[in-house]
Design a protein around this motif. Structure first.
Motif, mmCIF file in Angstrom:
data_model
loop_
_atom_site.group_PDB
_atom_site.id
_atom_site.type_symbol
_atom_site.label_atom_id
_atom_site.label_comp_id
_atom_site.label_asym_id
_atom_site.label_seq_id
_atom_site.Cartn_x
_atom_site.Cartn_y
_atom_site.Cartn_z
ATOM 1 N N ARG A 111 0.821 -1.216 0.000
ATOM 2 C CA ARG A 111 0.000 0.000 0.000
ATOM 3 C C ARG A 111 0.851 1.261 0.000
ATOM 4 N N PHE A 112 1.980 1.249 0.710
ATOM 5 C CA PHE A 112 2.735 2.483 0.916
ATOM 6 C C PHE A 112 4.117 2.498 0.252
ATOM 7 N N VAL A 113 4.600 1.335 -0.206
ATOM 8 C CA VAL A 113 5.921 1.272 -0.833
ATOM 9 C C VAL A 113 5.745 0.928 -2.307
ATOM 10 N N PRO A 114 6.345 1.697 -3.209
ATOM 11 C CA PRO A 114 6.233 1.382 -4.645
ATOM 12 C C PRO A 114 6.799 -0.006 -4.944
ATOM 13 N N MET A 115 6.018 -0.820 -5.628
ATOM 14 C CA MET A 115 6.433 -2.173 -5.972
ATOM 15 C C MET A 115 6.402 -2.360 -7.487
ATOM 16 N N PRO A 116 7.322 -3.172 -8.025
ATOM 17 C CA PRO A 116 7.380 -3.345 -9.483
ATOM 18 C C PRO A 116 6.260 -4.203 -10.056
ATOM 19 N N VAL A 117 5.557 -4.989 -9.193
ATOM 20 C CA VAL A 117 4.501 -5.881 -9.688
ATOM 21 C C VAL A 117 3.260 -5.731 -8.829
ATOM 22 N N VAL A 118 2.123 -6.082 -9.418
ATOM 23 C CA VAL A 118 0.863 -6.160 -8.678
ATOM 24 C C VAL A 118 0.642 -7.618 -8.316
ATOM 25 N N PRO A 119 0.597 -7.968 -7.025
ATOM 26 C CA PRO A 119 0.512 -9.378 -6.624
ATOM 27 C C PRO A 119 -0.902 -9.930 -6.745
ATOM 28 N N SER A 120 -1.387 -10.006 -7.961
ATOM 29 C CA SER A 120 -2.751 -10.481 -8.189
ATOM 30 C C SER A 120 -2.734 -11.908 -8.716
ATOM 31 N N PRO A 121 -3.478 -12.832 -8.097
ATOM 32 C CA PRO A 121 -3.535 -14.200 -8.626
ATOM 33 C C PRO A 121 -4.205 -14.266 -9.988
ATOM 34 N N VAL A 122 -5.054 -13.290 -10.294
ATOM 35 C CA VAL A 122 -5.691 -13.261 -11.610
ATOM 36 C C VAL A 122 -4.665 -12.941 -12.689
ATOM 37 N N LEU A 123 -3.711 -12.069 -12.366
ATOM 38 C CA LEU A 123 -2.680 -11.679 -13.327
ATOM 39 C C LEU A 123 -1.526 -12.674 -13.405
ATOM 40 N N HIS A 124 -1.289 -13.409 -12.319
ATOM 41 C CA HIS A 124 -0.127 -14.315 -12.267
ATOM 42 C C HIS A 124 -0.559 -15.711 -11.801
ATOM 43 N N PRO A 125 -1.476 -16.363 -12.502
ATOM 44 C CA PRO A 125 -1.985 -17.658 -12.045
ATOM 45 C C PRO A 125 -0.939 -18.764 -12.036
ATOM 46 N N ASP A 126 -0.017 -18.750 -13.006
ATOM 47 C CA ASP A 126 1.012 -19.798 -13.046
ATOM 48 C C ASP A 126 1.950 -19.687 -11.849
ATOM 49 N N PHE A 127 2.333 -18.454 -11.505
ATOM 50 C CA PHE A 127 3.194 -18.266 -10.333
ATOM 51 C C PHE A 127 2.488 -18.718 -9.065
ATOM 52 N N VAL A 128 1.211 -18.375 -8.925
ATOM 53 C CA VAL A 128 0.458 -18.778 -7.735
ATOM 54 C C VAL A 128 0.429 -20.296 -7.616
ATOM 55 N N GLU A 129 0.177 -20.968 -8.730
ATOM 56 C CA GLU A 129 0.120 -22.434 -8.694
ATOM 57 C C GLU A 129 1.455 -23.029 -8.262
#
Length: 433
Positions: free
Chosen positions: A53-71
């Motif tokens: 929320r408060f620190v700029p991050m290079p990625v959005v940790p969304s399972p919808v956007l990164h389903p293979d990584f989540v799996e």
């Protein structure tokens, strides 16, 4: 290393510093939270939410956007947790000795899957394949986040019926949940192609994958148990004192199971039981368990930080009243009622039955099953399912995390155990009783 002072620091250096702080928290927080009505997962989610929320991050940790990584990530966390769960069970495997496990796996889990599937169809309006996937994903008790209600390390004496039941259930329920996840995938494919599915699903996803996983897990566990404890003393692995061998056994078992197209989760837990059985009293069992637990906690914390980040990045945005209603029913009605039905006739105090029925914690395993299912089928509504899953896991972590410490301390006192005693004191008391 640079001779010139620059600001802001290199993001890589900041990442290293942050990783060190988080690992320190993993080691320290369980001690700090031991007597508080608060759990490590709750703190991890809060930290992750604040970071993203408060620190700029290079990625959005969304399972919808990164389903293979989540799996893949949740897959790794779960197999490590399953090895740790199997290694810390002191009770010898047997149909009678594991009676509570079969009750939680049989009627309780099947009723849970059926009820959640019904909620998916009638409350959420999902197609049958997605409803079954939801039931298969949300029925298992999580082996990762349920550490506070599981048995203690090997030979510590922390193995009452409640802790044993929840640990053994978390270890074996994947063998019952995965066939239903595969059923959802098969039904979705059959709806598109019209091909017959029932015989293939029963022969492969049920009979072969369960039987082969048990056989492979037992065989690999026996081999590792022999190499670790029973070959000549100068070369057996127990002489190394290096618990990393448990990770080797985990990865080999899972890899062989996947090559054989069977359930690697089930195979890893069976392998852990076989290694534990190879020499139940050896101190190296504790070394393997402790190393596995350390890896598990670091991976769990990383996963929950990302989960916290997903929460503040809009994961729950698609939620409506049907999803909120379904989440409340799953946690407050479905699992507790199914648990009590499964435990009907079991000789235990009502407080123990209520605890077993209530603490069906949902977490990393549910994330894995949903990611696996959605990655293997073409269905609309992914954002909605991930939102519901995120809500159920969040509420489960909060609800169970805030109640686990007082409830388990109360049970310990009721059974004549000192909840403030350390492992050595408990082991001494158990051996003398």
């Amino acid at each position: 290393m640079s001779d010139v002072f620059t600001w802001p620091p290199d993001p890589y250096i900041l990442a290293l510093t942050g990783a060190g702080l988080l690992i320190a928290l993993v080691a320290w927080l369980p001690l700090a939270l031991k007597k508080l009505p608060l759990s490590l997962p709750i703190v991890c989610i809060a930290i992750g939410a604040a970071l993203f929320r408060f620190v700029p991050m290079p990625v959005v940790p969304s399972p919808v956007l990164h389903p293979d990584f989540v799996e893949r990530f949740t897959e790794f966390v779960v197999i490590i947790a399953l090895m740790g769960a199997g290694l810390k069970l002191d009770r010898v495997f047997g149909w009678k000795q594991w009676n509570i496990t079969w009750r939680l796996l049989g009627p309780t889990m099947l009723l849970t899957i059926a009820a959640i599937t019904a909620l998916g169809v009638w409350v959420l309006g999902l197609p049958l394949p997605l409803a079954i996937l939801l039931g298969g994903a949300l029925a298992p008790t999580d082996p990762v986040l349920a550490a506070d209600v599981q048995v203690g390390p090997p030979k510590t004496g922390e193995e009452d019926e409640v802790r044993f039941g929840l640990t053994s259930e978390a270890g074996l329920n994947d063998g019952l949940a995965f066939p239903f996840v595969n059923l959802a995938v098969v039904l979705a494919a059959a709806a598109a192609t019209g091909e017959p599915w029932a015989v293939k699903w029963m022969l492969h996803s049920v009979l072969w994958e369960i039987a082969a996983a048990i056989a492979i897990g037992w065989l690999v566990g026996r081999v590792f148990g022999w190499i670790t404890f029973h070959i000549p003393a100068e070369s057996k692995l127990a002489q190394t004192g290096d618990g990393v061998i448990a990770i080797a056994a985990t990865l080999i078992t899972y890899g062989v199971c996947e090559i054989a197209q069977c359930y690697g989760f089930l195979g890893v837990f069976v392998a852990a039981l076989a290694i534990r059985h190879a020499h139940r009293s050896h101190d190296f069992q504790r070394e393997m368990h402790d190393f596995t637990e350390q890896i598990e906690r670091i991976a769990m914390m990383a996963g929950l930080l990302l989960f916290g980040g997903a929460l503040v990045s809009g994961l729950l945005a698609p939620l409506g009243w049907p999803e909120i209603t379904a989440a409340a029913l799953i946690l407050l009605v479905v699992r507790p009622v199914a648990g009590l039905i499964g435990l009907k006739g079991f000789r235990a105090d009502l407080s123990e039955k209520l605890t077993l029925a209530f603490f069906g914690i949902r977490g990393m395993g549910s994330f894995y099953y949903l990611a696996y299912g959605l990655n293997h089928m073409e269905m609309a509504g992914r954002e909605r399912l991930w939102a519901l899953m995120g809500l159920v896991v969040l509420l489960s972590i909060l609800m169970h995390g805030l109640t686990v410490t007082p409830v388990m301390r109360m049970l310990d006192r009721g059974q004549g155990r000192d909840p403030d005693a350390d492992d050595a004191e408990r082991a001494t008391a158990t051996s003398s009783s």
